[in-house]
Structures are given as structure tokens and as C-alpha cells.
Design an enzyme around this catalytic site. Structure first.
Site, PDB file in Angstrom:
ATOM      1  CB  SER A  76      18.659 -86.310 -80.236  1.00 53.04           C
ATOM      2  OG  SER A  76      18.512 -84.895 -80.247  1.00 53.04           O
ATOM      3  CG  ASN A 109      23.323 -88.338 -82.561  1.00 49.18           C
ATOM      4  OD1 ASN A 109      24.276 -87.678 -82.151  1.00 49.18           O
ATOM      5  ND2 ASN A 109      22.176 -88.414 -81.903  1.00 49.18           N
ATOM      6  CE1 TYR A 124      12.662 -98.157 -72.794  1.00 49.46           C
ATOM      7  CE2 TYR A 124      12.998 -97.912 -75.150  1.00 49.46           C
ATOM      8  CZ  TYR A 124      13.478 -98.277 -73.913  1.00 49.46           C
ATOM      9  OH  TYR A 124      14.761 -98.741 -73.794  1.00 49.46           O
ATOM     10  CG  HIS A 157      13.790-103.650 -70.746  1.00 49.12           C
ATOM     11  ND1 HIS A 157      12.785-102.804 -71.167  1.00 49.12           N
ATOM     12  CD2 HIS A 157      14.883-102.880 -70.619  1.00 49.12           C
ATOM     13  CE1 HIS A 157      13.265-101.575 -71.277  1.00 49.12           C
ATOM     14  NE2 HIS A 157      14.531-101.584 -70.939  1.00 49.12           N
ATOM     15  CB  ILE A 206      18.017 -86.841 -85.577  1.00 44.13           C
ATOM     16  CG1 ILE A 206      17.178 -86.868 -84.291  1.00 44.13           C
ATOM     17  CG2 ILE A 206      17.696 -88.052 -86.452  1.00 44.13           C
ATOM     18  CD1 ILE A 206      15.699 -86.643 -84.518  1.00 44.13           C
ATOM     19  N   GLY A 265      16.974 -94.329 -80.555  1.00 48.21           N
ATOM     20  CA  GLY A 265      16.420 -94.737 -79.268  1.00 48.21           C
ATOM     21  C   GLY A 265      15.187 -93.927 -78.920  1.00 48.21           C
ATOM     22  CB  THR A 266      11.757 -94.617 -78.901  1.00 48.72           C
ATOM     23  OG1 THR A 266      11.622 -95.965 -78.421  1.00 48.72           O
ATOM     24  CG2 THR A 266      12.062 -94.639 -80.388  1.00 48.72           C
ATOM     25  CE  LYS A 302      15.480-102.286 -75.257  1.00 51.13           C
ATOM     26  NZ  LYS A 302      14.787-101.183 -75.948  1.00 51.13           N
ATOM     27  CE  LYS A 311      12.002 -82.062 -87.887  1.00 54.28           C
ATOM     28  NZ  LYS A 311      11.200 -81.382 -88.917  1.00 54.28           N
ATOM     29  CG  ASP A 321      16.106 -99.907 -78.693  1.00 52.32           C
ATOM     30  OD1 ASP A 321      16.496-101.082 -78.760  1.00 52.32           O
ATOM     31  OD2 ASP A 321      15.757 -99.365 -77.622  1.00 52.32           O
ATOM     32  CB  SER A 361      18.485-105.407 -72.524  1.00 50.81           C
ATOM     33  OG  SER A 361      18.896-104.083 -72.259  1.00 50.81           O
ATOM     34  CG  ASN A 362      20.069-103.349 -68.735  1.00 53.59           C
ATOM     35  OD1 ASN A 362      20.900-102.449 -68.751  1.00 53.59           O
ATOM     36  ND2 ASN A 362      18.820-103.162 -69.154  1.00 53.59           N
TER      37      ASN A 362
END
Length: 340
Positions: A266, A275, A63, A125, A272, A23-24, A92, A269, A58, A163-164
């Protein structure tokens, strides 16, 4: 360098989506401004993630980092680390582009910023349509979704989704669309299991992708007084120790075993790598039952400043935040915020 092998789920159109992505979203600071100072760290983190085996990235128009994501992916292709077809890139469409014709404009602008010919998945989004001036445009999300269907037909995206979206919105969309959404990206974690919505999506072949997969577990991510489990919760710590894993790995593994993809974020490193190191153990029935006890419907992400707008998907709160942050209404893209 350590490597991870991330399995995939199959979308309803046959496309494979890695079960865990990167995720970014950089997040907002106490002044409700995007933490653009972290953009250089994000670039380094994305490059590292691809090097160790991540293939699912993502991002979103909102963003502000589509140019950076595109640059890193091109760099890794040039280095021979990956091919474009190995990568799964999601972006998105923001609330300002909900008119059917504007959806394509938004996606083409994202592709230009990413410097890509297509994205693997493009999502609406939010179900609300709100102008840059904060005006409720009251555009039916069915119209917006028709714009996504057109984008799919033109090959600008390999898959489309939302999304959402809540349960009622998903049911209405599925009943009135030509192309069933490939995904619904929603908050899912130990506090917010969203069982009914997840079950419905899965019954219709809609992949659930979980953002905020740690919920209120991680310090600084939730409001004061948020419920357990926290990172040191004895129940989850015991499950983690039993499997030789961390508490956050248990949370991600729980989602994977529910058939849910997740996109933790995150800039560190070791996190990352950690995860994505969740595919070599399995939670047993007793573990899953204990974790399910934390599902109390607590939502970490509550943008209550939108709650009076048409199609707001969540429960209303008694004391909502006032005024949409400017950072969610007007911006330019890229680390220097100078790209339209």
C-alpha cells in the site's frame, strides 16, 4: 508516531523472517506498463514503514525500484532507526537469467542497485526461463536453482528460495536440490487457500510467503465477476466487527495463523500501519471455518500470456492473453528507468 511490533517465523536455516513485510511491486496500468509515476510515493511509503516498525521489505529485479529501496534502507541506517542486520531484504532473479552462471550475475547486479553486500533472501521469480525476445529457453529450473545454491555459498544471500512454484515443481525441486528452499512465495488469500501446496511446503520446512493476500477482495485488483468476499462481505465484516478490526486485517491474520508470512502493499500510511496491526487478536475456530468457505481456487494473478511456455505453473485458461507485455521483457531500473 505509532509503532508496530511484528513477530517473526524461523526459516529452515535458522534465520528469522518477519511474519509481515512490505511489498514493493507498483503494478501495471491498463497499457501493461509499470506505474513508475508512483515511485516517489513508494519511497515515502517504505521510509514510513521502516519508521513504524516494518523490517521485511520485498522487492525484485523486475520491480525497477531496487535503487530506491537501497537508498531508503541506507538512509534509515544513517538516521539510527535500524541496523542492516535488523532488516530482512528479499529480491528475485528474473526469467532472463536462468542459466546457472547468469544467476550470480543477476544477484550481483541487484546488490549493486541496492548498494548492499548481501540480501537476506533471493528467490527464483518464476520457474519459466524466457528471453528478452520472448523466446522459451526451456532451461530446467533445477539448473537455475544450482545457481542460487552457488550464490548462497558465496555469501551473496543469507537464504535462497523460489516463487510461483506449484506442488509438483516443489516436490521435484526438494528431491533434487542440495539446499532445501527456505521459501516459496505464492499467491495465497481467502479465495486461493492453496492447502495442499502450503501443507507440503510446511512439511518440508519451506516457509510460504503470500503475495496478493487480499485476492479479489480489494476493488480494482481483480477481474469483473470475481468471487466473494469483497470488502463489504457480510460474513467477513461480522468477523471483523467481532474483533474490532477491519476486513483486510482479518484476511492477514488468517494467513498468520496458518503459519504463512505475507507481503501486502500500500502507498497509504494508514493502511501500512493497519496491515501490521494484526498481532493483538486471534481468530477462533468458528471464524476460521467461515473464512475457509471462501476458498474456491480462484486465482487473481493469471499471466496467461505465458501459459504455453515450459514450466508454466498454473492451470491453462481457454482464452489466454496474447503476447508478453514489453514491460516484462525489457527495462532499466530506478525511478528514472536509466540504471542497468
Amino acid at each position: 508516531m505509532a509503532k508496530v511490533n511484528i513477530p517473526t517465523f524461523k526459516l529452515n536455516n535458522g534465520l528469522e523472517i518477519p511474519a509481515l513485510g512490505y511489498g514493493t511491486w507498483l503494478g501495471l496500468d491498463e497499457k501493461a506498463e509499470l506505474k513508475m509515476q508512483d515511485a516517489p510515493k513508494l519511497v515515502e511509503a517504505v521510509a514510513y514503514a521502516i519508521d513504524v516498525g516494518y523490517r521485511h521489505i520485498d522487492t525484485a529485479h523486475l520491480y525497477r525500484v531496487e535503487p530506491e529501496i537501497g537508498h531508503v534502507v541506507k538512509q534509515k541506517i544513517a538516521e539510527g532507526v535500524v541496523r542492516r542486520e535488523d532488516m530482512f531484504i528479499t529480491t528475485k532473479v528474473w526469467q532472463h537469467y536462468h542459466r546457472e552462471a547468469d544467476v550470480e550475475k543477476s544477484v550481483r547486479a541487484s546488490l549493486k542497485r541496492l548498494d548492499m553486500e548481501y540480501v537476506d533472501l533471493v528467490l527464483m521469480h518464476w520457474p519459466m526461463s524466457i528471453s528478452q525476445d520472448g523466446v522459451d529457453e526451456k532451461i530446467d529450473y533445477l539448473e537455475t536453482y544450482r545457481g542460487l545454491e552457488a550464490v548462497l555459498e558465496k555469501g551473496l544471500a543469507k537464504a535462497i528460495g523460489v516463487s510461483n512454484f506449484n506442488l509438483e515443481q516443489m516436490k521435484r525441486l526438494v528431491a533434487n536440490c542440495r539446499v532445501v528452499p527456505a521459501a516459496n512465495q505464492i499467491e495465497v488469500n481467502l479465495n486461493l487457500g492453496q492447502r495442499e501446496l502450503v501443507d507440503y511446503c510446511q512439511s518440508e520446512g519451506v516457509m510460504v510467503v503470500a503475495f496478493m493476500p487480499f485476492g479479489s477482495m480489494v476493488a480494482g485488483q481483480a477481474a469483473p465477476g470475481s468471487p466473494e468476499p469483497k470488502i463489504d462481505n457480510p460474513t467477513v465484516v461480522a468477523i471483523a466487527k467481532k474483533h474490532g478490526k477491519t476486513v483486510t486485517q482479518v484476511a492477514l491474520r488468517n494467513l498468520y495463523q496458518r503459519g504463512i508470512a505475507s507481503i501486502p502493499k500500500s502507498l497509504m500510511k494508514y493502511r501500512i500501519l493497519e496491515n501490521a496491526s494484526i498481532f493483538d487478536f486471534e481468530l477462533d475456530e468458528a471464524d476460521v471455518a467461515k473464512l475457509a468457505q471462501f476458498d474456491n481456487g480462484y486465482r487473481t494473478n493469471v499471466p496467461s500470456f505465458w501459459q504455453e511456455y515450459s514450466n508454466y505453473p498454473f492451470e491453462k485458461v481457454a482464452d489466454p492473453m496474447r503476447g508478453i507485455p514489453l514491460s516484462l521483457r525489457e527495462w532499466k531500473n530506478g525511478a528514472n528507468q536509466d540504471i542497468d
